[in-house]
Scaffold this motif. Structure first.
Motif, short mmCIF file in Angstrom:
data_model
loop_
_atom_site.label_atom_id
_atom_site.label_comp_id
_atom_site.label_asym_id
_atom_site.label_seq_id
_atom_site.Cartn_x
_atom_site.Cartn_y
_atom_site.Cartn_z
N GLU A 155 0.86 -1.34 -0.09
CA GLU A 155 0.02 -0.04 0.12
C GLU A 155 0.80 1.27 0.01
O GLU A 155 0.45 2.44 -0.32
CB GLU A 155 -0.83 0.07 1.09
CG GLU A 155 -1.84 -0.84 0.89
CD GLU A 155 -3.01 -0.72 -0.18
OE1 GLU A 155 -3.17 0.54 -0.65
OE2 GLU A 155 -3.50 -1.68 -0.90
N THR A 158 0.02 2.77 -3.29
CA THR A 158 -1.36 3.15 -3.64
C THR A 158 -1.10 4.34 -4.49
O THR A 158 -0.74 5.30 -4.19
CB THR A 158 -2.17 3.44 -2.36
OG1 THR A 158 -3.45 3.62 -2.88
CG2 THR A 158 -1.54 4.48 -1.55
N THR A 184 -4.48 -7.55 3.01
CA THR A 184 -4.18 -6.14 2.39
C THR A 184 -5.52 -5.54 2.22
O THR A 184 -5.78 -4.45 2.92
CB THR A 184 -3.49 -6.11 1.21
OG1 THR A 184 -2.04 -6.81 1.62
CG2 THR A 184 -3.30 -4.58 0.60
N ASN A 185 -6.55 -5.86 1.95
CA ASN A 185 -7.68 -5.47 1.56
C ASN A 185 -8.72 -5.08 2.68
O ASN A 185 -9.26 -4.22 2.84
CB ASN A 185 -8.08 -6.18 0.26
CG ASN A 185 -7.56 -5.74 -1.02
OD1 ASN A 185 -7.02 -5.08 -0.97
ND2 ASN A 185 -7.99 -6.86 -1.98
N VAL A 188 -7.06 -2.22 4.38
CA VAL A 188 -7.53 -0.83 3.52
C VAL A 188 -8.94 -0.33 3.92
O VAL A 188 -9.13 0.60 3.99
CB VAL A 188 -7.28 -1.32 2.02
CG1 VAL A 188 -7.97 -0.33 1.25
CG2 VAL A 188 -5.68 -1.30 1.78
N PHE A 199 -6.24 4.52 0.87
CA PHE A 199 -5.97 3.55 -0.01
C PHE A 199 -6.70 2.84 -1.23
O PHE A 199 -7.76 2.79 -0.75
CB PHE A 199 -5.49 2.35 1.00
CG PHE A 199 -4.29 2.84 1.88
CD1 PHE A 199 -3.12 3.04 1.39
CD2 PHE A 199 -4.45 3.24 3.49
CE1 PHE A 199 -2.17 3.53 2.48
CE2 PHE A 199 -3.65 3.38 4.07
CZ PHE A 199 -2.44 3.71 3.68
N GLU A 201 -7.75 -0.81 -2.86
CA GLU A 201 -7.46 -1.99 -2.73
C GLU A 201 -6.63 -2.67 -3.83
O GLU A 201 -6.73 -2.29 -4.85
CB GLU A 201 -8.83 -2.87 -2.74
CG GLU A 201 -9.73 -2.42 -1.40
CD GLU A 201 -11.19 -3.23 -1.33
OE1 GLU A 201 -11.03 -4.60 -1.73
OE2 GLU A 201 -12.03 -2.88 -0.91
N THR A 346 2.41 9.26 0.10
CA THR A 346 1.80 8.07 0.53
C THR A 346 1.51 8.59 2.20
O THR A 346 0.31 8.58 2.64
CB THR A 346 1.87 6.70 0.33
OG1 THR A 346 2.01 6.45 -0.83
CG2 THR A 346 0.87 5.82 0.81
#
Ligand code: TRP
Length: 362
Positions: A155, A158, A184-185, A188, A199, A201, A346
């Motif tokens: 991320e 992203t 991760t998702n 997020v 962020f 996905e 980020t």
């Protein structure tokens, strides 16, 4: 929202550098990476040396050697950091990663990490000592938490919010990495729900052969199981390893009927056949049939496989030999510098979303 910028399409993926890469890495991921660098993605290939420390903290020189070997393997298969869209990144040099990891760990669901099947499998291997760790080393806290650090790896890249149609964050990996992308998702979604939509996905993409069996027929080609063919193995070594491969145990003599479906040699013909024009005169169907009929003996079948693999590996060996003379450090420094530029942006968005500037304090 201003929808004016062009879509940003990025790839982030990586390898834990603990040794040279093998054919399983090639069909599971590397081959797909090489294809993807030709598309219009900005590609970041991560040498995840911090993640290697989670199991090899006592052995820094092994990691240094492996960072170099993996870089050579990558150049060997044809990843090309001289293209403007391709960057090789050293994880420990990206100072923004540990910071992002700390913040993301606050919204990463612990229950997910506990249930993570890849982590469980790796922990079992460590406990059974099929993974060689020094005596002093047991599972470390860093190891248990590496899936969350991997969320940060992904991320950091992203595309910046507000996200546009066409933005993408693609993670091309071997099948075993998919649970980390699911984590991760979920992380997020937690972050975006709690704060702002910072962020995007990530999408997983798995290579052609998700899991290549070992030369001994075990479920997975893996250095610690000693059943690998390395990309850097010389021709004679490949021929010898193929000669020693397991086959159908019921096919003892050349004339015995064989079962290609359970034979690792046939599996490799399937996995690599398309790579080579020099498969003898047989296509896959004909090979399977000749094996079943007892017309094709294992010795011959293996010889043909060794030729096919060496044909595949020859150009990789050539490029790898040339790469040995390249200025590797410069490649790594440049790729890392580019990823830090993105990382700074980020993190600035993350800190703002998490309110860490404390605007009320004067
Ligand atoms: N876990 C990967 C491996 O074992 C390496 C890795 C670290 C990675 N960070 C990543 C893979 C981010 C994909 C995305 O080789």
């Amino acid at each position: 929202m201003n929808g004016s910028r062009k879509p940003i399409r990025r790839i982030l993926t990586g390898v834990r550098p603990t040794g040279k890469l093998h054919l399983g890495h090639y069909v599971g991921a590397l081959k797909m990476w090489v294809d993807l660098q030709e598309e219009d993605y900005d590609c970041f290939f991560l040498l995840a040396d911090v993640q290697a420390l989670t199991t090899h903290a006592e052995n820094p020189s092994l990691i240094e050697a492996a960072v170099r070997e993996v870089t050579l393997d990558w150049l060997g298969v044809g990843l090309d950091p001289h293209r403007s869209n391709v960057h090789f990144v050293v994880q420990s040099w990206v100072r923004e990663l540990p910071e992002l990891y700390t913040y993301l760990s606050m919204v990463a669901p612990f229950s997910d990490v506990r249930r993570n099947p890849t982590l469980k499998e790796e922990m079992a291997a460590i406990e059974k000592k099929t993974v060689s760790l020094s005596e002093a080393s047991k599972t470390t806290l860093g190891f248990i938490d590496y899936p969350v650090s991997q969320v940060a790896d992904i991320e950091l890249f992203t595309p910046p919010a507000p996200h546009q149609k066409g933005d993408a964050l693609l993670v091309p990996v071997g099948e075993d990495q998919v649970p980390h992308i699911e984590l991760t998702n979920r992380t997020v979604r937690n972050f975006n729900r709690t704060y702002n939509e910072v962020f995007l996905e990530a999408s997983a993409r798995v290579g052609e052969v998700p899991r290549l069996v070992g030369t001994d027929g075990q479920a997975k080609m893996s250095k610690s199981l000693g059943n690998v063919i390395q990309l850097a193995d010389p021709e004679e070594v490949v021929t010898k390893k193929v000669g020693q491969m397991f086959t159908d145990p019921r096919k003892l003599r050349q004339g015995d009927p064989g079962r290609p479906d359970i034979c690792p040699v046939y599996t490799y013909h399937q996995a690599f056949g398309s790579e080579s024009n020099l498969l003898g005169s047989r296509d896959l169907q004909a090979r399977a049939e000749a094996c079943r009929q007892g017309e094709l003996g294992c010795v011959e079948c293996k010889k043909e496989l060794a030729v096919a693999l060496n044909n595949l590996l020859d150009p990789i060996r050539d490029r790898r030999a040339k790469a040995e003379k390249m200025a590797l450090r410069k490649i790594l420094e440049e790729g890392t510098a580019r990823s830090r530029e993105i990382g700074v942006q980020t993190l600035s968005a993350v800190r703002q979303a998490m309110h860490l500037g404390y605007p009320q304090i004067h």
